[in-house]
Structure formats: structure tokens, C-alpha cells
Design an enzyme around this catalytic site. Structure first.
Site, PDB file in Angstrom:
ATOM      1  N   LYS A  71      -1.475 -15.400  -3.943  1.00  0.00           N
ATOM      2  CA  LYS A  71      -0.423 -14.964  -3.010  1.00  0.00           C
ATOM      3  C   LYS A  71      -1.077 -14.135  -1.902  1.00  0.00           C
ATOM      4  CE  LYS A  71       1.955 -11.431  -2.036  1.00  0.00           C
ATOM      5  NZ  LYS A  71       2.133 -11.612  -0.593  1.00  0.00           N
TER       6      LYS A  71
ATOM      7  N   GLU B 137      -3.784   8.247   3.759  1.00  0.00           N
ATOM      8  CA  GLU B 137      -4.393   7.104   4.448  1.00  0.00           C
ATOM      9  C   GLU B 137      -3.488   6.672   5.606  1.00  0.00           C
ATOM     10  OE1 GLU B 137      -4.643   3.151   2.618  1.00  0.00           O
ATOM     11  OE2 GLU B 137      -6.751   3.062   3.198  1.00  0.00           O
TER      12      GLU B 137
HETATM   13  P1  NAP Z   1      -0.301  -3.822   0.633  1.00  0.00           P
HETATM   14  O1  NAP Z   1       0.856  -3.557   1.497  1.00  0.00           O
HETATM   15  O2  NAP Z   1      -0.442  -3.047  -0.624  1.00  0.00           O
HETATM   16  O3  NAP Z   1      -0.280  -5.394   0.325  1.00  0.00           O
HETATM   17  C1  NAP Z   1      -1.294  -6.020  -0.417  1.00  0.00           C
HETATM   18  C2  NAP Z   1      -0.736  -7.263  -1.085  1.00  0.00           C
HETATM   19  O4  NAP Z   1       0.216  -6.856  -2.083  1.00  0.00           O
HETATM   20  C3  NAP Z   1       0.016  -8.178  -0.129  1.00  0.00           C
HETATM   21  O5  NAP Z   1      -0.233  -9.508  -0.463  1.00  0.00           O
HETATM   22  C4  NAP Z   1       1.440  -7.786  -0.392  1.00  0.00           C
HETATM   23  O6  NAP Z   1       2.398  -8.766  -0.037  1.00  0.00           O
HETATM   24  C5  NAP Z   1       1.414  -7.583  -1.884  1.00  0.00           C
HETATM   25  N1  NAP Z   1       2.580  -6.843  -2.398  1.00  0.00           N
HETATM   26  C6  NAP Z   1       3.419  -6.031  -1.707  1.00  0.00           C
HETATM   27  N2  NAP Z   1       4.373  -5.546  -2.535  1.00  0.00           N
HETATM   28  C7  NAP Z   1       4.131  -6.068  -3.753  1.00  0.00           C
HETATM   29  C8  NAP Z   1       4.778  -5.949  -5.011  1.00  0.00           C
HETATM   30  N3  NAP Z   1       5.839  -5.170  -5.177  1.00  0.00           N
HETATM   31  N4  NAP Z   1       4.269  -6.628  -6.069  1.00  0.00           N
HETATM   32  C9  NAP Z   1       3.172  -7.415  -5.928  1.00  0.00           C
HETATM   33  N5  NAP Z   1       2.531  -7.570  -4.749  1.00  0.00           N
HETATM   34  C10 NAP Z   1       2.989  -6.897  -3.678  1.00  0.00           C
HETATM   35  O7  NAP Z   1      -1.678  -3.613   1.428  1.00  0.00           O
HETATM   36  P2  NAP Z   1      -2.082  -4.182   2.845  1.00  0.00           P
HETATM   37  O8  NAP Z   1      -1.318  -3.447   3.888  1.00  0.00           O
HETATM   38  O9  NAP Z   1      -2.040  -5.665   2.833  1.00  0.00           O
HETATM   39  O10 NAP Z   1      -3.619  -3.785   2.915  1.00  0.00           O
HETATM   40  C11 NAP Z   1      -4.063  -2.544   3.370  1.00  0.00           C
HETATM   41  C12 NAP Z   1      -4.434  -1.655   2.203  1.00  0.00           C
HETATM   42  O11 NAP Z   1      -5.442  -2.294   1.434  1.00  0.00           O
HETATM   43  C13 NAP Z   1      -5.024  -0.332   2.619  1.00  0.00           C
HETATM   44  O12 NAP Z   1      -4.515   0.678   1.792  1.00  0.00           O
HETATM   45  C14 NAP Z   1      -6.519  -0.522   2.372  1.00  0.00           C
HETATM   46  O13 NAP Z   1      -7.235   0.676   2.166  1.00  0.00           O
HETATM   47  C15 NAP Z   1      -6.506  -1.403   1.164  1.00  0.00           C
HETATM   48  N6  NAP Z   1      -7.759  -2.151   0.999  1.00  0.00           N
HETATM   49  C16 NAP Z   1      -8.611  -1.777   0.004  1.00  0.00           C
HETATM   50  C17 NAP Z   1      -9.812  -2.428  -0.161  1.00  0.00           C
HETATM   51  C18 NAP Z   1     -10.778  -2.022  -1.249  1.00  0.00           C
HETATM   52  O14 NAP Z   1     -11.715  -2.761  -1.514  1.00  0.00           O
HETATM   53  N7  NAP Z   1     -10.568  -0.878  -1.888  1.00  0.00           N
HETATM   54  C19 NAP Z   1     -10.132  -3.486   0.689  1.00  0.00           C
HETATM   55  C20 NAP Z   1      -9.224  -3.862   1.689  1.00  0.00           C
HETATM   56  C21 NAP Z   1      -8.033  -3.188   1.830  1.00  0.00           C
HETATM   57  P3  NAP Z   1       3.225  -8.632   1.346  1.00  0.00           P
HETATM   58  O15 NAP Z   1       2.337  -9.213   2.367  1.00  0.00           O
HETATM   59  O16 NAP Z   1       4.456  -9.409   1.120  1.00  0.00           O
HETATM   60  O17 NAP Z   1       3.504  -7.182   1.583  1.00  0.00           O
END
Ligand code: NAP
Length: 515
Positions: free
Chosen positions: A205, A416
Site C-alpha cells: 500500500k 518533527e
Molecule cells: P505517514 O502519514 O505516517 O504515512 C505513511 C504511510 O502510512 C502511508 O502509506 C499512509 O497512507 C499510511 N497510513 C496512514 N494512516 C494509516 C493507518 N491508520 N493505518 C495504516 N497505514 C496508515 O507518513 P508520511 O507523511 O507518508 O511520511 C513522512 C514521515 O515518514 C515522516 O515522519 C518521516 O520522518 C518518516 N520517514 C521515516 C524514515 C525512516 O527511515 N525512519 C524514512 C522516510 C520517512 P496515506 O497515504 O493514506 O496517509
């Protein structure tokens, strides 16, 4: 003999031929805006009733492509199909499964400019950032394929005379792969292919903001011959598709990269044993960061300033490893402020498809509003030194923003923001600087700029981050070189691109025969 792993070289856009290829690729991807991309369940391309519109964040009126949106029911069907595919995919050898990854790497190399151009338009990545994303995706394929072959080799055990003993790694089952938009090809490729090369089948997904590049990943995997059912592709919302995958009793593990909020929610939900579930789900969750760069009084200040600006503002600060706090020794604070402002004011903010842009937009309206609200909070917590305003109304552009004299406990120094906002914090000593750096809930990356060996050794022991860098930027981890993952609320420290990574998608079986 397989050649040793080497990182994919970056494209040299200063070369006229390479530049021309990238321009042609961007133009070609722009012509794909009417394309519609399907879901894949059991290899069948599926069109649903609803479409996700992928928007170019540099020009919000522009559509990059459309991808059919899946529902919770599609997620359930996909899990059932993946469970069927697991029965035979899991029995193949590591070496056989690795061959699909080598093939996929070759296809990605051939489609490199197109894939990068797609991310320029869909994720607002500048040319260099998009090229690095594609190169990292290729690296993950090449690296995990080799790792799988290594994992399939006989494992060393102590021998006893009266028994024949063996230990080998077997896959877990069906995995849910839930990916972020910020490395929409690299992280997605790494998370998906690591799981399948270890013998699992998965439901992928992708993030809602970047479904087109995810659909192109599926095209690559199809062309590479990955059999139907091994990767089920269900784009759709986190609250529907994501939660259905997390909660399903047949889901054996969840590999997630994204925000702390969603990571914690998944961790909690996955802990509940559902009726009919016969295992504890494994959760690999890589989450956010509040990464700091510490500069002491002995550092090369010009170099430190350049690297801080690159770490804070490239890709508009939307990397989990981005520097959002610069912790500066008080004796060099004023000099550093001068240097940081000079370099930051020279940054060229602009549309990501313009080859000269160094800082592109943030990903979408939600991100834009969130970052602007933190800038407002920052006005009450520090001195606005530069930026602070939207940079163009055509896209989601925000000026690179620096706040001075920020307290370590301020919200903009703790939470963040995930945008082009940097907080400068003053420290009276090196030890205090490290304490400040450690004083958040996160622990992903960090850098120290110093020419004092004692300071570097002190940081080596006391700076609590998963990826610690000395005299270089906090971003730009390379597969195989800098295994990546963080501590505390930054996640489960899975170390993507490292030698321990694949083990997380396996379980070990020991077989003993009495002779
Ligand atoms: P996000 O909002 O947490 O979304 C990540 C994924 O989770 C998306 O596919 C999202 O789908 C899905 N998701 C959302 N709600 C969910 C739920 N209730 N149950 C299951 N899945 C769900 O994060 P993002 O904005 O895409 O990415 C940015 C974040 O990622 C930042 O905090 C960044 O620091 C972190 N990050 C961390 C790393 C690492 O290696 N530590 C690397 C890259 C990014 P939707 O698109 O529908 O919301």
C-alpha cells in the site's frame, strides 16, 4: 561469480547528453497525465470506481496521472491471494528469488530517467534528489539480492558426533508493506523486495501522494517476471486499506515507514491477537526524526554551514534525516549565523522540473499548512532570521526558514516539522550540546562538526542516534555503506541497507537428526 555490491553512480547532469535525456524524460512523463494505473490482485489488473489524482506539488493545477483506489475489501482479497501464493513462493530457494531482483535492477537502470522524472513531477524532487532516489532503489535490489543468497547458505553450527544438525531461515508469511511518499521509489522498493526475496508474499500500500511512481514500480516487477500474487498492489487510504491490512488475522508482519503517529498506531493495533490468528505479528516501523547537527568551537565553520544548509533544506527538509536543529557552541554562534544566512539566502527555490532549482515545494496542502503553522509557533519561540513565508502561489513552496536563539525545549526544537525550517540553539559546552541533541523523543540521525578528537570520541559514545556522522551532513545514507534506522521514537532500528535487515523477514528453523 557475482561481482561485489557497488552503489549505483549518480547521473552527471552537467554533461549535455545526460541533461538532454532528463529533459526528454520529464517531457515524456508530462504527456502521461491521462494515464490510469490499476491495482494488481493475483496478477489481475483491476480498475475500481474511484481514482486517486496525483498532483504535481510544484504546479498544483497539474495532474501527473491517476491510480485506481482500493478499498478494505480489496485489501482483504489481496491478503487471501498473497496467502495462497505464499504456499509455493516460500519454497523457492533464496538464489532463485534473488534473480528477480537482479532483473528488476537492470530494468530500473534502463528506465532510470523516466523513474526520476516521475518523482520530479509527483514528489517535487529536484533532479539530483530524484536521481538519488532511483539510484537507491537500484542499490536496494542489488544489495538485498546478494544478502538473500548469503542467507541461503549453510549456517555455521557447533558439530557433535552423534547428530547431523542444521539451521536455516524460512520466511514468515504474508506481509503488509506500508510506505511513505518522501522516498517513493527507494524506500518502497527496499521494503517490498527485501520481504519477497526472503520468501514472503506481500500486499503493498503506497502513500496517497505518490501512487504513480508506485504503479511504475509494479510495472518493473511485472516485467522482471515476479509471479502473480507475490506482490499484491492495493493503493488506497491508510484509514481503510492500511488498517484492513494491519488488522487482518492472516497478516504475519507489517513493514511500515512513516510518521511516529501512524507508526505507534500500527504497533498498538498489530499487538491485538485477532480471532483465528495463530501468531504474534511482527512490526518493523521506521518513523520520524528531530535530527541535530552539533558544531563545536574547533570546527571548519564554512564546511559546517554548507552541510547544515544542505541537510536542512534540500528536498525542502522532507527527509527523516533532515537537520532541523543546529546546536552551536556559543563562541562561534554569531559567526555561524552569518554563514548560514549567506548560504541559505542564495538557495534557488523553484519548480522541481527546472534544472536550476535547489529547493522544491513541500508535498501537498496538508504539509504546507502544517509547516506554516510551525513557522507561526516559531515566531513566539525564537527570532526569525530568514524565510518564514510562502515562496510562490503556483505550488506548495515555502522559503527556507531559520529561527535563532531557540530554547532546546521549544516546540520547534522538539516536534518533527518535516519542512524547510531550522532552529538554531546555543550551547555553553560540547557536553551540553550533546545533552541538547539527545533531549528529544527521537534518535534517528545526527552530525558533529569538530576537529577535536576528544569531542568526536565523546560523541561516538554519548550521542544517541542510529546514524551518527562526523564532519559531514546528516542526510544521504548509502545502501551497504550506512545501514539506516533510528532509536527511540524514530523506530525499531531495522537498519535498512545493512546485513541484519533481511533476518527480520525470516524465522530460523533448526533440524537435528540422530545418527
Ligand atoms: P505517514 O502519514 O505516517 O504515512 C505513511 C504511510 O502510512 C502511508 O502509506 C499512509 O497512507 C499510511 N497510513 C496512514 N494512516 C494509516 C493507518 N491508520 N493505518 C495504516 N497505514 C496508515 O507518513 P508520511 O507523511 O507518508 O511520511 C513522512 C514521515 O515518514 C515522516 O515522519 C518521516 O520522518 C518518516 N520517514 C521515516 C524514515 C525512516 O527511515 N525512519 C524514512 C522516510 C520517512 P496515506 O497515504 O493514506 O496517509
Amino acid at each position: 561469480m557475482l561481482p561485489e555490491f557497488r552503489n549505483e553512480p549518480f547521473s552527471q547532469f552537467s554533461h549535455p547528453d545526460v541533461r538532454a535525456q532528463m529533459i526528454a524524460a520529464i517531457e515524456a512523463v508530462k504527456r502521461e497525465q491521462d494515464n490510469k494505473y490499476p491495482l494488481y490482485i493475483d496478477g489481475e489488473a483491476i480498475a475500481t470506481e474511484k481514482l486517486i489524482e496525483s498532483i504535481n506539488p510544484s504546479r498544483k493545477e497539474e495532474i501527473v496521472g491517476r491510480v485506481y483506489e482500493g478499498t478494505a475489501e480489496h485489501a482483504q482479497r489481496a491478503i487471501a491471494g498473497a496467502a495462497r501464493a505464499f504456499t509455493w513462493w516460500s519454497k523457492k530457494s533464496f538464489a532463485e528469488r534473488a534473480r528477480y531482483l537482479f532483473k528488476a535492477a537492470a530494468i530500473m537502470r534502463r528506465r532510470k530517467f523516466e523513474l526520476s522524472a516521475t518523482m520530479v513531477l509527483e514528489a517535487g524532487k529536484t533532479w539530483a534528489e530524484a536521481d538519488a532516489d532511483t539510484a537507491e532503489a537500484i542499490d536496494f535490489l542489488e544489495f538485498y539480492a546478494r544478502e538473500a543468497i548469503r542467507l541461503g547458505e549453510p549456517q555455521p553450527l557447533t558439530r557433535i558426533r552423534e547428530e547431523d544438525n542444521e539451521l536455516y531461515y524460512i520466511p514468515l508469511g504474508v506481509g503488509a508493506i506500508i510506505t511513505p511518499w518522501n522516498f517513493p521509489l527507494a524506500i518502497l522498493t527496499g521494503m517490498t523486495t527485501s520481504a519477497i526475496v526472503a520468501g514472503n508474499t506481500v500486499v503493498l500500500k503506497p502513500a496517497m501522494q505518490t501512487p504513480v511512481i508506485a504503479a511504475k514500480f509494479m510495472e518493473v516487477m511485472k516485467e522482471a517476471g515476479v509471479p502473480a500474487g507475490v506482490i499484491q498492489f492495493v493503493p488506497g487510504a491508510g484509514e481503510t486499506v492500511g488498517e484492513a491490512l494491519v488488522d487482518h488475522p492472516q497478516t504475519r508482519f507489517i513493514s511500515f515507514t512513516g510518521s511516529r503517529r501512524i507508526g505507534c498506531r500500527i504497533y498498538e493495533r498489530a499487538a491485538k491477537v485477532q480471532p483465528g490468528q495463530i501468531w504474534l505479528k511482527r512490526v518493523i516501523a521506521e518513523m520520524g526524526g528531530k535530527d541535530a547537527i552539533v558544531v563545536d568551537e574547533h570546527a571548519d565553520l564554512d564546511d559546517a554551514a554548507r552541510q547544515i544548509v544542505a541537510s536542512a533544506f534540500h528536498f525542502a527538509g522532507q527527509k527523516c534525516s533532515a537537520c532541523s536543529r543546529a546546536i552551536l557552541h556559543e563562541s562561534i554562534y554569531d559567526e555561524m549565523v552569518e554563514r548560514l544566512l549567506a548560504i541559505t539566502k542564495d538557495l534557488r527555490v523553484g519548480e522541481a522540473d527546472n534544472a536550476d532549482s535547489q529547493v522544491g515545494p513541500v508535498i501537498d496542502e496538508g504539509a504546507f499548512q502544517k509547516v506554516m503553522s510551525y513557522i507561526e509557533i516559531g515566531q513566539g519561540e525564537g527570532t526569525l532570521l530568514c524565510g518564514g513565508k510562502p515562496a510562490s502561489e503556483h505550488g506548495y513552496f515555502i522559503e527556507p526558514t531559520i529561527f535563532g536563539d531557540v530554547q532546546p525545549t521549544a516546540r520547534i526544537a522538539q516536534e518533527e516539522i518535516f519542512g524547510p525550517v531550522l532552529a538554531l540553539i546555543k550551547a555553553g559546552s560540547f557536553e551540553e550540546a550533546i545533552d541538547i541533541a539527545n533531549g528529544t523523543d527521537y534518535g534517528l540521525t545526527g552530525s558533529v562538526f569538530s576537529r577535536d578528537r576528544d569531542h568526536l570520541e565523546y560523541a561516538r559514545v554519548n550521542f544517541q542516534v542510529g546514524n551518527l556522522y562526523f564532519n559531514r551532513k546528516s542526510t544521504g545514507a548509502l545502501v551497504g555503506v550506512h545501514p539506516f534506522g533510528g532509536f527511540n521514537m524514530s523506530g525499531t532500528d531495522s537498519k535498512a541497507g545493512g546485513r541484519d535487515y533481511l533476518l527480520q523477514f525470516t524465522q530460523a528453523k533448526a533440524v537435528s537428526e540422530r545418527l
